[in-house]
Design a protein around this motif. Structure first.
Motif, PDB file in Angstrom:
ATOM      1  N   ASN A 116     -17.148  -5.934 -24.322  1.00  0.00           N
ATOM      2  CA  ASN A 116     -18.219  -5.961 -25.315  1.00  0.00           C
ATOM      3  C   ASN A 116     -19.579  -6.248 -24.687  1.00  0.00           C
ATOM      4  N   VAL A 117     -19.689  -6.051 -23.384  1.00  0.00           N
ATOM      5  CA  VAL A 117     -20.948  -6.345 -22.685  1.00  0.00           C
ATOM      6  C   VAL A 117     -21.415  -5.115 -21.933  1.00  0.00           C
ATOM      7  N   LEU A 118     -22.702  -4.793 -22.081  1.00  0.00           N
ATOM      8  CA  LEU A 118     -23.311  -3.674 -21.364  1.00  0.00           C
ATOM      9  C   LEU A 118     -24.525  -4.162 -20.581  1.00  0.00           C
ATOM     10  N   TYR A 119     -24.726  -3.588 -19.384  1.00  0.00           N
ATOM     11  CA  TYR A 119     -25.900  -3.866 -18.556  1.00  0.00           C
ATOM     12  C   TYR A 119     -26.674  -2.564 -18.361  1.00  0.00           C
ATOM     13  N   LYS A 120     -27.990  -2.728 -18.154  1.00  0.00           N
ATOM     14  CA  LYS A 120     -28.811  -1.550 -17.923  1.00  0.00           C
ATOM     15  C   LYS A 120     -30.068  -1.963 -17.153  1.00  0.00           C
ATOM     16  N   LEU A 168     -26.770  -6.556 -23.149  1.00  0.00           N
ATOM     17  CA  LEU A 168     -26.540  -6.583 -24.600  1.00  0.00           C
ATOM     18  C   LEU A 168     -25.049  -6.726 -24.851  1.00  0.00           C
ATOM     19  N   HIS A 169     -24.689  -7.634 -25.765  1.00  0.00           N
ATOM     20  CA  HIS A 169     -23.265  -7.811 -26.088  1.00  0.00           C
ATOM     21  C   HIS A 169     -23.071  -7.757 -27.593  1.00  0.00           C
ATOM     22  N   ASP A 197     -21.103 -17.462 -21.677  1.00  0.00           N
ATOM     23  CA  ASP A 197     -21.898 -16.735 -20.693  1.00  0.00           C
ATOM     24  C   ASP A 197     -21.115 -15.507 -20.225  1.00  0.00           C
ATOM     25  N   THR A 198     -21.799 -14.639 -19.491  1.00  0.00           N
ATOM     26  CA  THR A 198     -21.124 -13.473 -18.915  1.00  0.00           C
ATOM     27  C   THR A 198     -20.493 -13.856 -17.579  1.00  0.00           C
ATOM     28  N   ILE A 199     -19.534 -13.068 -17.141  1.00  0.00           N
ATOM     29  CA  ILE A 199     -18.880 -13.308 -15.846  1.00  0.00           C
ATOM     30  C   ILE A 199     -19.893 -13.222 -14.720  1.00  0.00           C
ATOM     31  N   GLU A 200     -20.747 -12.212 -14.765  1.00  0.00           N
ATOM     32  CA  GLU A 200     -21.694 -11.990 -13.680  1.00  0.00           C
ATOM     33  C   GLU A 200     -22.693 -13.144 -13.557  1.00  0.00           C
TER      34      GLU A 200
END
Length: 535
Positions: A116-120, A168-169, A197-200
């Protein structure tokens, strides 16, 4: 003692790490893995109709391919009862996790579900305000301006130039709902959700604190999980690119080759510079990744990630437990224990609705306004009390000074009082003399005439002087010769004989005379001064 539990959501597995912190370094107390009956994620649809879990359709973070946009409907808040009814068995597993690993009031942190997480990577965003920057990132992910921007679901990292790594999640946070549901029925093992938090970002935050990274060096971090594999790149201590998730876990025979080809593609595309380090996180031993990358990249330092900030408790059997597999939950737990997370990884995607549910005292806007008014009143009254106290203190000092002055002038006051008393006595004496002078000056001419007559006429006796009325004086006297009576009458002007009585006393003749005299007023005599002249 503070306790923090980090949970890594890995498909249908939960890896948990309990860390305690007192006055010394954090201590890893427990490490355990729990198997769920079904995965916690709930898929969302993309604009092109693909599922959120289908990461093969995601845009490459470092490539020039056209970015697919997310069709994000309103993130409706789902009730805990609905989520729990869909996963009653999972609730039992999480309840067991809480009872086995969590002392009372333990802080819990977990990662956003990777699906459910996107990076850009976004260029040319020059906004300095955080809110405006998040709105610009929302527009990059979603072109439909009619949808309200969910700013709490957005994160970003600013690079040294105008480029931004946006995030964005749309995670429904099922685990958070289950933990809140467990809190309702458990009084002894209450947990507090502190960090999401996110993994990254969690790993990058811990790498920044545990390792010394040069500003210009490039590093790669590979996360091996049971359900997926992730790759992201760092420039110094900043995450600059996140590769779309690979839907192969550590048990895949070809996962290392796939990861290696992804890294080569990014390097050949010019998105990253020459690598200086390679960190392996998670189940890299099961995939034999350490030996593989050392063989493929012999000149590159390859190492398994391990936090240097925490020490391992003696209760953990390090031979049986592969500590490296718990790098993500340890990183989450340590970040939750930090008083202040380091920039730029100070993100926390814990929504306000969950904060409010965990808050003991929830205050609405009118309550906050009343508290502000109360605080202002207390502040004003305190100021007034301080001012009045200072005025009273100054007045007391003035009174003390005046009392000292009065004591110093008491002797002068006593002298003034004695002088005043003397002046009063003198005033009475002067007034008496004035009255006597006024009464005696009337009779002075007549008495002087009588005195002169006594000298001229001869000796006689004054027996009585009386003033029957103003301007009259009655004189009673005794003579021894008749001639003296006639001479006295002639000598005293304006006098008249009232009575003459003759008698014999001791063989001598005695004549008693009563004479009525008119008092004559003489003008006061003018003072005469002697004048001296020159011859």
């Amino acid at each position: 003692m503070n306790y923090s539990l980090g949970i890594f959501i890995d498909g249908s597995y939960l890896r948990a790490a309990l860390i305690s912190k007192g006055n010394n370094k954090p201590v890893v107390e427990k490490l355990e893995t729990f198997k769920l009956y079904e995965q916690l994620d709930q898929s969302k649809e993309y604009a092109n109709g693909s599922q959120a879990g289908d990461k093969t359709q995601q845009p490459n973070a470092g490539s020039d391919e056209k970015t697919l946009e997310i069709q994000l409907a309103d993130f409706e808040e789902q009730t805990s009862s609905t989520l729990i009814s869909q996963a009653q068995s999972n609730l039992d597993v999480i309840s067991e996790l809480v009872h086995r690993l969590c002392p009372s009031r333990t802080s819990v942190s977990f990662n956003l579900n990777d699906s459910n997480v996107l990076y850009k990577n976004i260029a040319n965003i020059k906004e300095s305000n955080i809110t405006k920057t998040k709105k610009a990132i929302w527009r990059e992910f979603n072109e439909d301006v009619r949808l309200p921007a969910k700013l709490d679901h957005i994160g970003f990292i600013k690079h040294h130039n105008t480029r931004i790594l946006g995030l964005l999640h749309d995670d429904p946070l099922v685990l958070a709902s289950m933990l809140l549901e467990i809190n309702k029925f458990s009084k002894s093992n209450q947990v507090n959700i502190k960090l999401i938090d996110t993994i990254e970002f969690a790993l990058a935050h811990e790498i920044k604190q545990s390792y010394s990274l040069e500003k210009e060096e490039y590093g790669a971090v590979i996360v091996f999980a049971k359900a997926f594999t992730k790759i992201f790149f760092m420039h110094g201590d900043l995450v600059i690119a996140v590769i779309p998730t690979i839907d192969e876990g550590s048990n895949s025979e070809t996962i290392c080759e796939t990861v290696f080809s992804k890294i080569l593609f990014e390097f050949d595309s010019g998105n990253i510079g020459p690598l200086s380090r390679l960190f392996l996180v998670g189940e890299f031993h099961q995939a034999n990744a350490l030996q593989f990358f050392k063989r493929k990249l012999p000149a590159l330092p390859v190492q398994g990630f391990n936090s240097n900030r925490a020490i391992i408790s003696g209760d953990i059997d390090q031979k049986l437990t592969k500590i490296e597999e718990y790098g993500i939950p340890v990183s989450l737990a340590l970040k939750a224990l930090d008083r202040k997370s380091l920039l730029p990884y100070n993100h926390n995607f814990l929504p306000r609705r969950i904060r409010d549910k965990q808050s003991v005292y929830k205050i609405a806007w009118h309550g906050a306004a009343m508290l502000f008014i109360l605080f202002a009143c207390v502040l004003f009254l305190t100021h007034q009390i301080i001012v009045k106290a200072m005025d009273i203190k100054n007045a007391e000092q003035q009174v003390t000074t005046m009392e000292k002055e009065i004591e110093s002038k008491a002797s002068v006051q006593s002298e003034l009082d004695s002088l005043g008393l003397k002046m009063a006595i003198l005033e009475k004496t002067v007034s008496l003399l004035d009255s006597l002078n006024q009464n005696t000056t009337r009779w002075t001419p007549t008495i002087e005439t009588v005195s002169a007559a006594f000298k001229e006429v001869g000796p006689f006796y004054l027996e009585r002087l009386e003033t029957p009325s103003a301007g009259r004086l009655l004189i009673e006297s005794q003579f021894s010769d008749r001639k003296q009576v006639a001479e006295l009458e002639r000598f005293i002007a304006k006098s008249m004989v009232m009575n003459v009585v003759e008698s014999e006393e001791s063989e001598k003749e005695a004549i008693r005379l009563k004479l009525d005299c008119q008092i004559r007023k003489e003008p006061p005599k003018k003072a005469t001064t002697k004048k001296s002249g020159k011859k």
